[in-house]
Design an enzyme around this catalytic site. Structure first.
Site, short mmCIF file in Angstrom:
data_model
loop_
_atom_site.label_atom_id
_atom_site.label_comp_id
_atom_site.label_asym_id
_atom_site.label_seq_id
_atom_site.Cartn_x
_atom_site.Cartn_y
_atom_site.Cartn_z
N CYS A 10 -14.78 131.36 41.54
CA CYS A 10 -14.41 131.93 40.24
C CYS A 10 -13.87 133.34 40.35
O CYS A 10 -13.00 133.74 39.56
CB CYS A 10 -15.60 131.89 39.29
N HIS B 122 -15.56 137.72 34.59
CA HIS B 122 -15.41 138.63 35.71
C HIS B 122 -14.25 139.59 35.46
O HIS B 122 -13.28 139.26 34.75
CB HIS B 122 -15.09 137.85 37.00
#
Length: 357
Positions: free
Chosen positions: A131, A256
């Site tokens: 990810c 993120h």
């Protein structure tokens, strides 16, 4: 595939599996049956997908009978055991774990960047990247196609949901312990309040940042840092690309962020870089600091694109750009990329798939 293919979702009851079912319900419906599979303890549950309640099946060999494409979001050790089983039963497998990402016979695919890699999959397995890699690689791939990347320096600011539900529970518990207090003003006061139970993290994450993600590797590097380096090289087709990474855990639930320093083969301009970013598929430019506009996790969470802001040319290097990038680590960082890969496989002409599928 001439008929609408059968899709299996393995790990359907997990955090990413839940997001994946929502994405499958929102995107163009190219599927026949969608079969939901999870551990035996979850068998019998019913989950909503495409507006219907579907019963979850236990993970067994027979569960893959008649499946054309299987999406796996399970721990690496589970994937290592069951992905070959699904492939042997005739499915093309898209795996979201780290079990197959380094296998040279398993393509590592980001559809906006290297969809061509899908053409060769001798093991009938396709890997979806980590990810953190996915948060930046779509924007970086577009810039590389124009300017030619030659060096990369990255710092990540990673959400706790990467560590699953335990990571989320840990942060929420710690926040409840520090809320309304004067903690964070003296050495060790947050740690004493939180206690020894730091969950999957080596240090408290509430009122803190933790410069660590993953397992210890050689020379003090973390496995997350090595993964970001290795996957970026492979996806961009730059096996010798110099990459330096520092991964940091921050008190954010989901999404993120990364700061990116990218050096290219020749001189770059901010205007052209902004044009490339603004028109790249799957990327949104959000970049007006004078108006206080730049991407943050609080605004990006729950959305599909990579968001890019703070686009600047390096102060001392006319060949380098500085960027700030945000992306939902459960959507494009996991579930969406898997769904996009599956859709590309489903759209292949009959007979176009390689040996093994």
């Amino acid at each position: 595939m001439t008929d609408r293919p059968t899709l299996a979702v393995v790990g359907a009851t997990g955090a990413v599996g839940t997001v994946l079912l929502r994405i499958l319900s929102q995107r163009a419906d190219v599927w026949g049956e969608i079969r939901l599979i999870a551990s035996p303890r979850s068998a019998g549950r019913k989950l909503a997908v495409r507006g219907e309640e579907v019963e979850v099946l236990a993970l067994t060999e027979d569960a893959f009978d008649g499946v054309d494409i299987a999406l796996f979001d399970v721990p690496g050790e589970v994937a290592a055991r069951w992905v070959p089983v699904a492939a042997a039963r005739g499915a093309v497998v898209v795996d979201n774990s780290g079990a197959f990402r380094a296998d040279p016979e398993v393509p590592l695919v980001v559809p906006e960047v290297n969809a061509h890699a899908l053409r060769r999959r001798p093991r009938s397995v396709v890997a979806s990247p980590d990810c953190t890699t996915l948060t930046m690689i779509v924007a970086l791939g577009a810039l590389h196609a124009e300017f030619g990347l030659r060096e990369l320096v990255v710092s990540s600011y990673q959400a706790v949901s990467q560590a699953g539900q335990e990571g989320v529970r840990t942060l929420r518990r710690q926040l409840s312990l520090v809320a309304g207090t004067e903690l964070g003003t003296g050495p060790g006061d947050v740690r004493r309040a939180v206690g020894d139970d730091t969950g999957p993290f080596p240090e408290p994450v509430a009122l803190n940042v933790v410069p660590w993600a993953g397992e210890l590797c050689d020379d003090g590097w973390s496995s997350q840092e090595m993964t970001l380096r290795d996957e970026s090289r492979r996806i961009l087709g730059l096996p010798q690309l110099p990459v330096a990474v520092t991964c940091v855990r921050v008190p954010v639930i989901t999404t993120h962020s990364l700061t990116v320093h990218a050096r290219f083969e020749g001189e770059v301009t901010v205007d052209r870089a902004r044009e490339i970013i603004a028109t790249a598929p799957g990327v949104v430019l959000c970049d007006d600091p004078a108006a206080g506009e730049f991407p943050t996790p609080a605004d990006v969470v729950g959305t599909d694109p990579t968001w890019v802001g703070r686009v600047r040319r390096a102060l001392d290097d006319p060949t380098a750009l500085e960027l700030f990038v945000c992306g939902d680590n459960q959507r494009k960082g996991a579930a969406l990329n898997m769904a996009q890969i599956a859709e590309l496989v489903a759209a292949e002409p009959e007979g176009a798939a390689p040996a093994g599928k």
